[in-house]
Design an enzyme around this catalytic site. Structure first.
Site, PDB file in Angstrom:
ATOM      1  N   THR A  76      45.665  28.176  37.503  1.00 46.88           N
ATOM      2  CA  THR A  76      45.319  28.194  36.075  1.00 46.88           C
ATOM      3  C   THR A  76      46.357  28.953  35.257  1.00 46.88           C
ATOM      4  O   THR A  76      46.849  28.453  34.242  1.00 46.88           O
ATOM      5  CB  THR A  76      43.935  28.880  35.911  1.00 46.88           C
ATOM      6  OG1 THR A  76      43.042  28.248  36.822  1.00 46.88           O
ATOM      7  CG2 THR A  76      43.422  28.770  34.508  1.00 46.88           C
ATOM      8  N   LYS A 134      42.067  47.712  38.374  1.00 48.33           N
ATOM      9  CA  LYS A 134      42.715  47.858  37.060  1.00 48.33           C
ATOM     10  C   LYS A 134      42.778  49.323  36.628  1.00 48.33           C
ATOM     11  O   LYS A 134      43.804  49.782  36.123  1.00 48.33           O
ATOM     12  CB  LYS A 134      41.974  46.993  36.034  1.00 48.33           C
ATOM     13  CG  LYS A 134      42.193  45.499  36.300  1.00 48.33           C
ATOM     14  CD  LYS A 134      41.265  44.609  35.494  1.00 48.33           C
ATOM     15  CE  LYS A 134      41.530  43.141  35.782  1.00 48.33           C
ATOM     16  NZ  LYS A 134      40.513  42.234  35.249  1.00 48.33           N
TER      17      LYS A 134
HETATM   18  N1  HSE Z   1      38.391  37.954  37.003  1.00 51.41           N
HETATM   19  C1  HSE Z   1      38.844  38.777  35.915  1.00 51.41           C
HETATM   20  C2  HSE Z   1      37.746  38.960  34.878  1.00 51.41           C
HETATM   21  C3  HSE Z   1      40.016  38.181  35.190  1.00 51.41           C
HETATM   22  O1  HSE Z   1      36.678  38.363  34.990  1.00 51.41           O
HETATM   23  O2  HSE Z   1      37.985  39.705  33.952  1.00 51.41           O
HETATM   24  C4  HSE Z   1      41.330  38.457  35.814  1.00 51.41           C
HETATM   25  O3  HSE Z   1      41.630  39.813  35.858  1.00 51.41           O
END
Ligand code: HSE
Length: 436
Positions: A15, A207
């Site tokens: 994507t 993160k």
């Molecule tokens: N899977 C992550 C989210 C997006 O739902 O924020 C990519 O970091």
């Protein structure tokens, strides 16, 4: 310099990869005017080179062999969009060993193997861009490295998972349960087919570990921090939170008091008036508090082909500028010079102080509240307010909700394990930390 061409090898045509291809082609003129050079996608590697991604690619550039990218001496920048630990780690290390700059969106990899990858970048005097790894389109990485370079950061925290935020927003707006909200997130394509990392807090943890590295120069391992997801949050919790004037969000928090770091991921109640209380749906937000700017909040789309793709292209352009100008080691990859990235003592979650929202199922009979409040008092936990819902039939439980004053988490945990053993308690306590 106008006819310089920067050559790019892309690994992972999913994507985001398709988003990057689309942006580079659609914004060609703008990019050339701003960069003073052209970007050329020289090769795209993916195991699947037959599925139509809805974007045009030049003939012959697709390959199912990533090595063709590392072996191509013309390629300047390798973009890794495979995700996960392996083979992404090997791909990045091979690209660096071949003297190529790297752009990646891979927060899981950088959170786990950051030391190894950043060392390789520094040893080879190369660049690595990873703006897309946190908050998709939100330019938080660049802000930390450049705009906030002089600032002593005390707090960096955020809503950094769009899937979890979508689910909590949906449960709040439509009063539906977790499973139903998750199903809809999956149907709409927001959640991964396996959404465990999103809903159990691991993605947010990756993160915040990365943000803490940039904000504090801290090396943190996943195993060292408290990570709790949203699967135990109920519609009742959300409703009660509203009645008390709060919203429930999955927060990723990193706070530094100059001595120790408090890093954690968990659902938290935040006041409805809080700057992040109205960040809803798939939006992400990152809040930074420091000694000069005081409070900064960056909001934007944390996922999606074009928001994330534009962050990737931003990194490609940034690195291209360094290539064109001949700048080496201009901006430290980790924000700090590598030798200043270190282990900082971490606070144990049990020593953290907050206010707590406690929800019990208790028998509706005289004396219950005094038993529970007595145990809380014995553990130095003050009560701010109490709600008992309705009248329950004889012998059946009713919800009892207590908001506490500031309390130390160990005391709360000890008190709750005592309370859970009371005969009048029919449903074990659920607790949610309150972040004011
Ligand atoms: N899977 C992550 C989210 C997006 O739902 O924020 C990519 O970091």
């Amino acid at each position: 310099m106008d006819n310089k061409t920067i050559k790019i090898g892309l690994i992972g045509f999913g994507t985001i990869g398709a988003g990057v291809v689309k942006i580079i082609s659609q914004s060609r003129e703008t990019l050339e005017k701003r960069l003073g050079a052209s970007l050329e996608l020289t090769k795209i590697a993916d195991l699947d080179i037959t599925t139509d991604r809805g974007v045009a690619v030049a003939p012959g550039i697709l390959t199912d062999k990533a090595d063709e990218i590392f072996d191509d001496p013309e390629i300047d920048i390798v973009v890794e969009l495979v995700g996960g630990y392996e083979p992404a780690r090997t791909f990045i290390l091979k690209a660096l060993a071949a003297g190529k700059h790297v752009v990646t969106a891979n927060k899981a990899l950088l959170a786990k193997h950051g030391d190894e990858i950043f060392s390789a970048v520094e040893d080879k005097h190369l660049n690595i861009g990873f703006e897309a790894s946190v908050g998709g389109a939100i330019p938080i990485i660049r802000s930390l490295k450049e705009a906030m370079v002089a600032n002593d950061i005390g707090v960096i925290e955020g809503i950094v998972n769009g899937t979890a935020n979508y689910i909590l927003s949906k449960m709040s707006d439509e009063d539906c349960g977790f499973e139903m909200a998750l199903k809809e997130a999956q149907e709409k394509g927001f959640a991964e087919a396996d959404p465990t990392f999103d809903i159990e807090g691991m993605d947010s943890a990756h993160k915040i570990i990365l943000l803490a590295r940039l904000a504090f120069g801290a090396r943190i391992a996943m195993e060292e921090i408290c990570i709790e997801g949203i699967s135990s949050v109920t519609p009742e919790d959300i409703q009660c939170a509203r009645e008390f004037g709060y919203r429930i969000k999955l927060l990723a928090v990193a706070k530094f008091d100059g001595q120790a770091l408090d890093v954690r991921v968990h659902p938290a109640m935040i006041p409805a008036s809080h700057s992040m209380a109205n960040i809803n749906g798939v939006l992400n937000a990152v809040r930074v508090c420091d000694n000069y700017m005081e409070e900064n909040i960056l909001v934007g789309h944390g996922a999606g082909a074009l928001p994330t793709g534009s962050a990737v292209v931003g990194d490609i352009v940034e690195i291209s500028r360094n290539i064109i100008s001949g700048a080496k080691d201009r901006l430290p990859a980790q924000s700090y010079q590598g030798k200043h990235v270190r282990k900082i003592p971490l606070k144990n979650i049990e020593s953290v102080e907050s206010e707590y929202f406690l929800r019990f199922g208790v028998l509706d009979q005289p004396g219950v509240l005094s038993k529970i409040s007595g145990i809380l008092g014995d553990h130095s936990i003050g009560i701010e307010s109490v709600i008992q819902r309705g009248r329950g039939p004889q012998g059946k439980g009713v919800p009892l909700i207590i908001m506490t004053h500031l309390a130390v988490e160990k005391n709360v945990r000890d008190a709750l394990s005592e309370i859970d053993h009371l005969e009048v308690v029919c449903q074990k306590a659920n607790f949610i930390r309150v972040e004011n």
